[in-house]
Every structure is written in C-alpha cells, then in structure tokens.
Motif scaffolding. Structure first.
Motif, PDB file in Angstrom:
ATOM      1  N   GLY A   1     -58.106  37.994 137.222  1.00 30.66           N
ATOM      2  CA  GLY A   1     -58.774  37.596 135.985  1.00 30.66           C
ATOM      3  C   GLY A   1     -59.481  38.764 135.326  1.00 30.66           C
ATOM      4  N   GLU A   2     -60.111  39.630 136.133  1.00 25.03           N
ATOM      5  CA  GLU A   2     -60.758  40.825 135.583  1.00 25.03           C
ATOM      6  C   GLU A   2     -59.720  41.735 134.938  1.00 25.03           C
ATOM      7  N   ARG A   3     -58.603  41.924 135.595  1.00 24.13           N
ATOM      8  CA  ARG A   3     -57.546  42.791 135.072  1.00 24.13           C
ATOM      9  C   ARG A   3     -56.989  42.263 133.748  1.00 24.13           C
ATOM     10  N   GLU A   4     -56.885  40.944 133.644  1.00 26.31           N
ATOM     11  CA  GLU A   4     -56.277  40.336 132.449  1.00 26.31           C
ATOM     12  C   GLU A   4     -57.241  40.243 131.280  1.00 26.31           C
ATOM     13  N   THR A   5     -58.518  39.995 131.550  1.00 25.35           N
ATOM     14  CA  THR A   5     -59.447  39.648 130.467  1.00 25.35           C
ATOM     15  C   THR A   5     -60.539  40.685 130.205  1.00 25.35           C
ATOM     16  N   GLY A   6     -60.802  41.537 131.169  1.00 19.69           N
ATOM     17  CA  GLY A   6     -61.921  42.457 131.010  1.00 19.69           C
ATOM     18  C   GLY A   6     -63.243  41.901 131.496  1.00 19.69           C
ATOM     19  N   LEU A   7     -63.274  40.638 131.900  1.00 21.83           N
ATOM     20  CA  LEU A   7     -64.479  40.075 132.509  1.00 21.83           C
ATOM     21  C   LEU A   7     -64.659  40.661 133.907  1.00 21.83           C
ATOM     22  N   ARG A   8     -65.890  40.785 134.344  1.00 25.26           N
ATOM     23  CA  ARG A   8     -66.152  41.337 135.669  1.00 25.26           C
ATOM     24  C   ARG A   8     -65.755  40.345 136.756  1.00 25.26           C
ATOM     25  N   GLU A   9     -65.069  40.841 137.777  1.00 28.10           N
ATOM     26  CA  GLU A   9     -64.767  39.996 138.928  1.00 28.10           C
ATOM     27  C   GLU A   9     -66.062  39.443 139.511  1.00 28.10           C
ATOM     28  N   GLY A  10     -66.069  38.165 139.805  1.00 25.99           N
ATOM     29  CA  GLY A  10     -67.250  37.514 140.354  1.00 25.99           C
ATOM     30  C   GLY A  10     -68.131  36.848 139.321  1.00 25.99           C
ATOM     31  N   THR A  11     -67.838  37.032 138.038  1.00 24.53           N
ATOM     32  CA  THR A  11     -68.615  36.367 136.997  1.00 24.53           C
ATOM     33  C   THR A  11     -68.465  34.851 137.135  1.00 24.53           C
ATOM     34  N   PRO A  12     -69.567  34.103 137.150  1.00 27.33           N
ATOM     35  CA  PRO A  12     -69.467  32.649 137.306  1.00 27.33           C
ATOM     36  C   PRO A  12     -68.701  31.984 136.162  1.00 27.33           C
ATOM     37  N   LEU A  13     -67.827  31.067 136.510  1.00 27.26           N
ATOM     38  CA  LEU A  13     -67.099  30.238 135.550  1.00 27.26           C
ATOM     39  C   LEU A  13     -67.634  28.814 135.691  1.00 27.26           C
ATOM     40  N   ILE A  14     -68.286  28.340 134.643  1.00 30.79           N
ATOM     41  CA  ILE A  14     -68.964  27.047 134.692  1.00 30.79           C
ATOM     42  C   ILE A  14     -68.080  25.993 134.034  1.00 30.79           C
ATOM     43  N   VAL A  15     -67.994  24.833 134.665  1.00 26.74           N
ATOM     44  CA  VAL A  15     -67.163  23.739 134.147  1.00 26.74           C
ATOM     45  C   VAL A  15     -67.641  23.366 132.749  1.00 26.74           C
ATOM     46  N   GLY A  16     -66.716  23.362 131.798  1.00 27.75           N
ATOM     47  CA  GLY A  16     -67.043  23.031 130.415  1.00 27.75           C
ATOM     48  C   GLY A  16     -66.734  21.586 130.091  1.00 27.75           C
ATOM     49  N   GLY A  17     -66.089  21.355 128.942  1.00 28.96           N
ATOM     50  CA  GLY A  17     -65.805  19.984 128.553  1.00 28.96           C
ATOM     51  C   GLY A  17     -64.996  19.902 127.282  1.00 28.96           C
ATOM     52  N   GLY A  18     -64.734  18.680 126.836  1.00 23.83           N
ATOM     53  CA  GLY A  18     -64.002  18.438 125.606  1.00 23.83           C
ATOM     54  C   GLY A  18     -64.785  18.889 124.387  1.00 23.83           C
ATOM     55  N   ASP A  19     -64.065  19.191 123.308  1.00 24.93           N
ATOM     56  CA  ASP A  19     -64.725  19.796 122.148  1.00 24.93           C
ATOM     57  C   ASP A  19     -65.787  18.898 121.523  1.00 24.93           C
ATOM     58  N   ALA A  20     -65.497  17.614 121.361  1.00 22.86           N
ATOM     59  CA  ALA A  20     -66.477  16.736 120.707  1.00 22.86           C
ATOM     60  C   ALA A  20     -67.715  16.538 121.577  1.00 22.86           C
ATOM     61  N   GLN A  21     -67.501  16.413 122.881  1.00 23.24           N
ATOM     62  CA  GLN A  21     -68.651  16.223 123.769  1.00 23.24           C
ATOM     63  C   GLN A  21     -69.550  17.462 123.783  1.00 23.24           C
ATOM     64  N   LEU A  22     -68.935  18.637 123.829  1.00 23.19           N
ATOM     65  CA  LEU A  22     -69.748  19.845 123.824  1.00 23.19           C
ATOM     66  C   LEU A  22     -70.336  20.108 122.450  1.00 23.19           C
ATOM     67  N   GLY A  23     -69.652  19.640 121.414  1.00 18.75           N
ATOM     68  CA  GLY A  23     -70.222  19.747 120.077  1.00 18.75           C
ATOM     69  C   GLY A  23     -71.523  18.976 119.953  1.00 18.75           C
ATOM     70  N   THR A  24     -71.576  17.786 120.528  1.00 13.82           N
ATOM     71  CA  THR A  24     -72.821  17.010 120.449  1.00 13.82           C
ATOM     72  C   THR A  24     -73.954  17.711 121.184  1.00 13.82           C
ATOM     73  N   ILE A  25     -73.644  18.314 122.327  1.00 15.88           N
ATOM     74  CA  ILE A  25     -74.658  19.090 123.041  1.00 15.88           C
ATOM     75  C   ILE A  25     -75.095  20.274 122.181  1.00 15.88           C
ATOM     76  N   GLY A  26     -74.125  20.925 121.539  1.00 10.89           N
ATOM     77  CA  GLY A  26     -74.411  22.113 120.746  1.00 10.89           C
ATOM     78  C   GLY A  26     -75.220  21.857 119.491  1.00 10.89           C
ATOM     79  N   VAL A  27     -75.290  20.596 119.050  1.00  9.31           N
ATOM     80  CA  VAL A  27     -76.160  20.273 117.906  1.00  9.31           C
ATOM     81  C   VAL A  27     -77.411  19.523 118.363  1.00  9.31           C
TER      82      VAL A  27
END
Length: 526
Positions: free
Chosen positions: A226-252
């Motif tokens: 993943g680090e090789r492909e994206t440039g993100l540091r190996e070991g960076t936490p990946l947190i479970v996200g969600g569907g766009d509308a559900q996260l949109g409500t959180i974001g507002v």
C-alpha cells in the motif's frame, strides 16, 4: 511528533478524490479525478465498475494530494474511506476482483421478475428485515451473475462494497461495515450484520460474506504494498468509514436522533436519524444502518436534480457561461441572480423530473416542463431554471412527509449540504418549501469531512462523534422560512403531484420514456 492531518478517500458516483483535513476540520488540499461507469452494450441497463482503471485513479489522488499539500506522509494520523452506496465487488479465493457494478446498475430486470415469482410477498418480508427492496440492492444483481456468468458466480468467495475495497487495496484486509453493507439488502438492520437466511431465501449462496466491522474502528494499517502504491506510510491506521450519505450527515453535524439533513447533488437525499432499526409496514422509503452504532437512517432519494441542472446549463445557457467567465463568476450564481427576479411559483409553470420516492415501485416520469404561456416576459430561460429549483424543493418536501408518516416524527430544523447548498437561491427555495429553519454548514461537501471525523475518532484524537462534531463542524448561516412563500409552495405541491401522476401514467403506458425505472418495475405497471 504530533500527527497533524487526516485523510479521506471518497469513491463517488462521478469521481474519486483524496482530501486532507487538519484536526479542526479545515480542508487543506484535495485531488480529484472524474470517472465513468460504462454500460456493457450486451447488457442494457448495466453500469460496470472498472476496478483496474479506477484503482489507478484512486491511488493517483492519494499520492498527489500528499504532494500538493506539501506534507510528509508521517504527518497523516489516519485515513478513512467513503463511497457511493449500493455498488458491489465480487472477489475470488485469492482476493482478486472478479466482477463489479456501480450504484444504479439496472441490468437485473429479469432477476427481479424471477424473485417476485418465487413469492409475491418475499420483497415485502425482506424489506421489514433489511430496510431494502429489489430496486437498488445487491440481491437481483448477484442473481444476475448466477444466471448469466455462472463461472464467476461459482468462483466468488467474498462480496464487498467500494469503501471497503479502498481499504482492501491499501492493506490487504477485507471487511464490510454496516452503513454501506446494509444497502446490499443482505443485512439485518437490527443486528447490523449479514443475515445469511436472506441470501438462502433468494436462492443465493450464503458463504460469501466477509466479517463486519463497525464504522470508526481500526480496520487495518497501510501495508508495504500500500505504501508503494499510494505514498502513504506503511503502518498508517486505516479507520473503517461508511456510506456517503451517512458520513455526510456526520460531516454536517447531524449526529442525534430526530435530526435530519438534505444533500443536494447529482442525487438529492433526505436523511432522518432514528434511534431504532425496527421499521414500519410501509414500503415507500428505505432504512439503512447509520455510521453511528446507536442510530439508523430513514432515507428518501430524488433522482438526478444535479444532472438536470447541468443539462440545462449546457443546453441553454451558453451566453450566460461566456458572461460568467468574463465577470469571473460561477455561471450558476449568475443564473441564480436572474432567476431570483422570477416570482415564487415560476408564474405557474411546473417541472416534472424526479418523483417522490416509492421504494416498492420506483420509477420516474419523462422530464417535462408544463403550464407556461408564450410570453417571454414571464416565461423565459430564467423561469425554466427556477422551476427546476422549485420542483426539487417540492420533491424534498414530499420526502419529508413520507418519513414523517413512517416514523411519526419531524425534525424542527434541517441541515442542507452538498453542492446545491452553495446556491443561495436554491437554499432559500428549499427553506420556504419545507417551512422550517435551514442550517447551511461551512463545509458543504461534507462526506469527506465525515470520513475524516471517523479517522480522528478511530485514532483517538477525539473520544466521540459529538466531540469531533463540536471541534470540526462549523455552521455558516441559518435561514428562517418565509411562511407566505411556504403557503404558496403548499398550494403548488398539490397541483404538482397531480401533474406528475398524469405524466407518470404516460410513461407507464409507453407513450413517453421513464427517466429511470427500477428493474422489474416497468412490467408491474403495464
């Protein structure tokens, strides 16, 4: 060294983007690439998801946004993901993608008919357990694969959604979360996990479901690949996200029960937070798991208002586009200024495009404009433009009433996000049509912000959604409704419904073409 930044990766219907925020919710940088989901000419209604090409776009956005923000990858505290809902990916035993379709894929017409022939009550029974019908969920699509691509069906070992796919590509870890997983129709709403008996009752395999993980928890960390492909540091936490509308409500900042938000974009969503996953006997709207463990969402969708606006701009407003460039303005802002001079109600003209949601028989009439005179003073391009804004507001009012009928509750204020919330005129029209206060957040494209908030919670920067919301969500303004205008819109609404029903009957009869119809629905209305 303290980690300063959060990253959200958002696989939307029309594009993929990577967005970097600071821990106070300020957007630092964004890199976005448009993508298209093409129909296979062999399968009318198909909407293929090209995982090879689309991963190239996603990883480009991730690596480029780090460079564009001029930060080190070690400054990123965590990453989370979000996406269009309903799209699915099938994997083989080795974890290789086998088949994928995007959100409004409608190739499974015959399969919906097949499912309804199994039992005339099956769809309703499953709705009461899952909150979904065959209109958008994965069941007829998987059945289509079984019927048309049997080798792929037999080789399928796992099913996933697109936000989970993004984490999988960065880490090699695959699990599905409930906010998006529930849109598959294969989840128990109450239990917030797969219900294998649903698949079995539909004649499908029940051995293809990965683990589930709740939103805001640690899914995995970025792998060496993943680090090789994206440039993100190996070991960076990946947190479970969600569907766009559900996260949109959180974001507002809509994070409590009995609160609601509207998101205006390509599709318009009315999202109402409820504290129970037990639903009524109605089958008009859908119910999804929220990205918060103690909440569920009643949802009503309007199809394509954003695309209708884009069509009108590109088809009829070339002069305004040139003028806007010369003035250094957005063409929609210019159109808004002129449409604001058209009286409330567009001089009696109506636009019919998206229908008020009917989840069990979901279809939309051919788009029309009607009830206008050949008087250029009253009926010009700005009148037509305003009628698009007003028809969308009327659909939204209808959706609020559907949710009220299903839950017995109404919010006392609504938050308006998405690209449409940038329009002061559209915001005013929505506020007046609903007849209640309308909050406009500073960050209107809030889906990515919601993902960043989950990343902050999952990595311990904030202890709760409420704490993250207090720190990261800002409100720009709150509009109060003009109740005289609301009265006019209520008079319009009754007429508009009558006009829409008449236009829908023409499409049902085959005289005009439905703007969109769910698989299997057209046959039921002939």
């Amino acid at each position: 060294m303290n980690k300063k930044y959060l990253m959200a990766v958002d696989a939307g219907t029309g594009s993929v983007r990577a967005v970097i925020f600071d821990t106070k919710g300020k957007q630092i940088e964004c890199v976005q690439q448009e993508w298209k989901h093409l129909e296979d000419p062999k399968y009318p209604g198909s909407m293929n998801f090209d995982w090879k090409k689309n991963w190239q776009s996603a990883k480009h956005c991730i690596s480029e946004v780090i460079k564009k923000a001029s930060i080190a990858n070690t400054d990123i505290a965590a990453v989370s993901t979000t996406c269009m809902r309903e799209g699915i990916i099938l994997y083989d035993k080795a974890g290789k993608e086998l088949w994928a379709c995007a959100n409004v894929d409608a190739r499974s017409n015959n399969e919906v008919i097949e499912l309804k022939k199994m039992s005339p009550t099956l769809e309703h029974e499953l709705y009461l357990e899952s909150g979904q019908t065959f209109s958008l969920n994965a069941i007829p699509r998987i059945l289509w694969v079984k019927n048309n691509l049997p080798d792929i069906y037999e080789n399928t070992a796992r099913i996933g959604m697109f936000n989970d796919w993004l984490i999988y590509k960065m880490s090699g870890h695959l699990a599905v979360e409930p906010s998006n997983g529930s849109t598959s129709g294969l989840f128990s709403l109450v239990e917030r996990t797969w219900d294998k008996t649903i698949a079995e009752r539909c004649g499908l395999r029940s051995d293809i479901f990965p683990d589930t993980q709740e939103c805001g928890t640690l899914a995995a960390t970025v792998s060496k690949a993943g680090e090789r492909e994206t440039g993100l540091r190996e070991g960076t936490p990946l947190i479970v996200g969600g569907g766009d509308a559900q996260l949109g409500t959180i974001g507002v900042g809509v994070t409590e029960a009995n609160s609601a938000a509207i998101f205006g974009g390509t599709f318009w969503q009315y999202e109402y937070n409820a504290d129970s996953g037990i639903i009524s006997d109605s089958c008009d709207i859908r119910v999804n798991c929220h990205a918060q463990q103690n909440l569920w969402q009643y949802e009503a969708l309007a199809f394509k208002p954003g695309l209708l606006m884009r069509w009108y701009r590109d088809g009829f407003c070339e002069a305004e586009k040139r003028e806007a460039v010369a003035l250094g303005k957005d063409v929609y802002a210019l159109m808004d200024e002129r449409a604001a001079n058209i009286p409330t109600g567009s001089n009696g003209m109506f636009c019919t495009a998206s229908n008020v949601m009917n989840f069990s028989a979901w279809r939309h009439a051919a788009p029309t404009f009607t009830n206008f005179d050949i008087d250029p003073e009253k009926f010009n391009k700005y009148t037509f433009y305003r009628s698009i804004l007003e028809s969308t507001a009327l659909v939204t009012y209808g959706h609020m009433q559907l949710v009220r009928a299903a839950t017995g509750n109404m919010p006392n204020i609504v938050t308006f996000g998405g690209g449409a919330a940038k329009s002061k005129l559209w915001s005013r029209i929505v506020c007046d049509a609903l007849g209640m206060p309308l909050r406009i957040p500073v960050v209107k494209e809030a889906t990515a912000l919601g993902a960043a908030m989950l990343a902050a919670i999952g990595t311990g920067i904030y202890k709760s959604i409420a704490e993250a919301s207090d720190a990261m969500v800002k409100i720009e303004t709150t509009l109060e409704p003009n109740m005289e205008n609301h009265k006019k819109y209520m008079e319009m609404y009754a007429i508009w419904r009558t006009v829409y029903d008449a236009q829908l009957s023409l499409s049902d009869a085959g005289v005009t073409n439905h703007m969109w119809a769910a698989p299997g629905v057209h046959e039921n209305n002939n």
